[in-house]
Design an enzyme around this catalytic site. Structure first.
Site, mmCIF file in Angstrom:
data_model
loop_
_atom_site.group_PDB
_atom_site.id
_atom_site.type_symbol
_atom_site.label_atom_id
_atom_site.label_comp_id
_atom_site.label_asym_id
_atom_site.label_seq_id
_atom_site.Cartn_x
_atom_site.Cartn_y
_atom_site.Cartn_z
ATOM 1 N N GLU A 174 32.457 34.970 69.196
ATOM 2 C CA GLU A 174 31.967 33.767 68.509
ATOM 3 C C GLU A 174 32.736 32.526 68.964
ATOM 4 O O GLU A 174 33.332 31.794 68.157
ATOM 5 C CB GLU A 174 32.015 33.945 66.983
ATOM 6 C CG GLU A 174 31.062 35.031 66.523
ATOM 7 C CD GLU A 174 30.809 35.102 65.020
ATOM 8 O OE1 GLU A 174 31.474 34.390 64.249
ATOM 9 O OE2 GLU A 174 29.912 35.875 64.630
ATOM 10 N N GLU A 306 27.108 42.239 66.617
ATOM 11 C CA GLU A 306 27.283 42.165 65.156
ATOM 12 C C GLU A 306 25.922 42.003 64.521
ATOM 13 O O GLU A 306 25.200 41.042 64.838
ATOM 14 C CB GLU A 306 28.204 41.005 64.767
ATOM 15 C CG GLU A 306 29.655 41.260 65.120
ATOM 16 C CD GLU A 306 30.609 40.177 64.625
ATOM 17 O OE1 GLU A 306 30.310 39.544 63.591
ATOM 18 O OE2 GLU A 306 31.649 39.971 65.281
HETATM 19 O O1 AHR Z 1 31.856 40.810 60.666
HETATM 20 C C1 AHR Z 1 32.540 39.792 60.001
HETATM 21 C C2 AHR Z 1 32.693 38.542 60.833
HETATM 22 O O2 AHR Z 1 31.443 37.975 61.070
HETATM 23 C C3 AHR Z 1 33.261 38.708 62.204
HETATM 24 O O3 AHR Z 1 34.655 38.736 62.217
HETATM 25 C C4 AHR Z 1 32.781 37.495 62.927
HETATM 26 O O4 AHR Z 1 32.639 37.691 64.309
HETATM 27 C C5 AHR Z 1 31.468 37.178 62.241
HETATM 28 O O5 AHR Z 1 31.356 35.852 61.913
#
Ligand code: AHR
Length: 512
Positions: A174, A306
């Site tokens: 991110e 994710e």
């Molecule tokens: O999964 C939780 C968080 O969500 C992670 O650390 C981040 O990459 C995302 O914003």
């Protein structure tokens, strides 16, 4: 109402990469400490501090990979803090997740031991945000270099002679947010630089994954693709990175501050959750379309590293720990995602649910008081669907319009399906997202014969049902007698809010 569909058993689609059933473990809340790792002094059965009940449960999913150490944590993690004698490892503050102290007792060697116990490939996210090129480059050397070198010597001094094999390597996380608040072009330059110095040692070949877009930020993907200098005509890609990622969470509530409860929700919220989950189709298709313009031969992978539901934390728990329960609604979110993943098998090479234990849409919840382990409804979807891993996808074409319902200013299709075959067996997955109406599906199986079908169903009286230490089997799969094969047609009955898998022996060719 019966939904009519066709599957051509003898027309193979792309292979479904087993890594789309991948996982994610961050130093966040009770995912690592208390979840995967309890330490060597624990009374819970463990090997080197790693919980064996968790390992056993995940092995039953054929877990293909595990992403670590974050997430946002990855961009403030310094790997040298997590090696050597545990009592000498420095303590840091986990500023992203609750401001708690991190003692670094779970580090590189513990993570690699966990992957070995799981039989899963490691996917390591390196630190671009607050690290250095040298730090990342040396981590690769520490892990994978055979023979003599400064980092190989250090690894050996810490008790590991043989290098490990590590293929999947993330260049930050991110970068548009917690990973450095960069612009796309700033990050693209960094990714090339970091990627350049992450070397292949011996026959270990890194598969480098650049930190990609947030949801539908297609401009981010385009900027990264331009960096590859890969403008069609079968030109060879640069080796700075081999894939790029995207993150997409299923959010239901009206605002970030009010994401809704994981268990106390009404039917309207259920439908809004399903609409949000189904949006993954648009997200993957959008990024794939941009990538096609620069990489028409699809050599660059898309990695959804994710995904999953994100609700308000359970009342009374640390807001920074992201602990939420998991109901039948979560199971349907997962099953819808997998149907989409199977349809995008030509571009999607990996996906990682967030997160495996005790955080967000978890497979496993552990009780901090009793230490009991609970398998969630989402876990059961991963288990029922595991036959799709590395299987050949099959299209499911609809001959009649599927049932749908208006939700806000959009329309939700309430029946979702996908299919594949592997090792002479057909696997069809079917979800009915409707809260109160059943659905019937009739699939014309062409180009082959299917025999002796067996079906499993995951459903429960209420969408809000979930498993707890006191009632661990409240939502679990059972045999389903609602799948019948007759005259080359498969009829499947789907009760309200249910997920069904049907398997059967497959012979392609003329239908006998
Ligand atoms: O999964 C939780 C968080 O969500 C992670 O650390 C981040 O990459 C995302 O914003």
């Amino acid at each position: 109402m019966t939904v009519e569909a066709v599957i051509n058993l003898d027309i193979d689609g792309p292979r479904i990469n087993r890594h789309v059933y991948g996982h994610f473990a961050e130093h966040l809340g009770r995912c690592i400490y208390g979840g995967f790792y309890v330490g060597e002094d624990s009374g819970i059965p463990h090997e080197g501090g790693i919980r064996l009940d968790v390992v056993e449960a995940l092995r039953a999913l054929d877990i293909p990979n595990l992403r670590w150490p974050g997430g946002c944590f990855a961009d403030e993690y310094h790997w040298r803090d997590g090696i050597g004698p545990r009592e000498q490892r420095p303590v840091m503050v986990n500023t992203h997740w609750g401001g708690v102290e991190e003692n670094n007792h779970f580090g590189t060697h513990e993570f690699m031991a966990l992957c070995e116990l799981l039989g899963a490939e490691p996917y390591i996210s390196g630190n671009v945000g607050s690290g250095s090129v040298r730090e990342m480059s040396e981590w690769v050397e520490y892990l994978t270099r055979d023979g003599d070198s400064p980092m190989a010597r250090l690894r050996k001094a810490n008790g590991r002679d043989e290098p490990w094999r590590v293929r999947f390597w993330g260049l930050g996380n991110e970068a548009w947010g917690c990973g450095g608040n960069m612009t796309a072009s700033q990050y693209a330059t960094e990714a090339r630089r970091y990627g350049t110095y992450c070397r292949d040692y011996g026959d270990n070949r890194l598969y480098k994954i650049a930190a990609g877009a947030n949801g539908t930020d297609y401009a981010w993907t385009e900027t990264l693709m331009k960096q590859l200098g890969h403008l069609g005509c079968r030109r060879v890609t640069t080796t700075a990175f081999h894939a790029l990622s995207v993150h997409h969470y299923t959010l239901t509530g009206p605002t970030w501050e009010d994401k809704g409860s994981a268990t106390a929700f009404d039917t309207d919220e259920h439908y809004r959750t399903m609409v949000a989950a189904a949006r993954i189709e648009e997200v993957l298709a959008g990024h794939a379309a941009v990538m096609d313009c620069y990489d028409p031969t699809r050599s660059v992978g898309l990695v959804l590293d994710e995904w999953g539901t994100w609700f308000d934390v359970e009342p009374g728990t640390n807001p920074g720990f992201l602990y939420q329960q998991n109901t039948l609604r979560d199971a349907l979110v997962a099953s819808v995602h997998f149907d989409v993943f199977h349809r995008h098998a030509d571009r999607l090479v990996m996906a990682n649910i967030a997160q495996t234990v005790n955080v967000l849409q978890a497979m496993i919840l552990t009780d901090p008081d009793s230490n009991a382990l609970v398998l969630t409804p989402t876990y059961h979807v991963f288990r029922m669907n595991r036959g799709h891993q590395d299987a050949t996808s099959l299209r499911v074409d609809l001959r009649t319009a599927p049932p749908s319902r208006p939700v806000g200013d959009t329309t939700l299709t309430t029946v979702s399906m996908s299919a594949s075959h592997k090792d002479g067996r057909l696997l069809v997955s079917l979800s009915n997202l409707d809260a109160s109406s059943s659905a019937d599906v009739e699939i014309d199986l062409r180009g082959g014969t299917v025999e002796a079908v067996e079906a499993l169903i995951l459903t429960s009286a209420a969408l809000q049902d979930h498993n707890t230490p006191g009632s661990p089997g409240a939502v679990e799969p059972r045999l389903h007698d609602g799948a019948v094969l007759a005259g080359g047609r498969l009829r499947v009955h789907l009760p309200p809010h249910s997920f069904v898998t049907v398997t059967g022996g497959l012979a392609t060719g003329s239908r006998g």
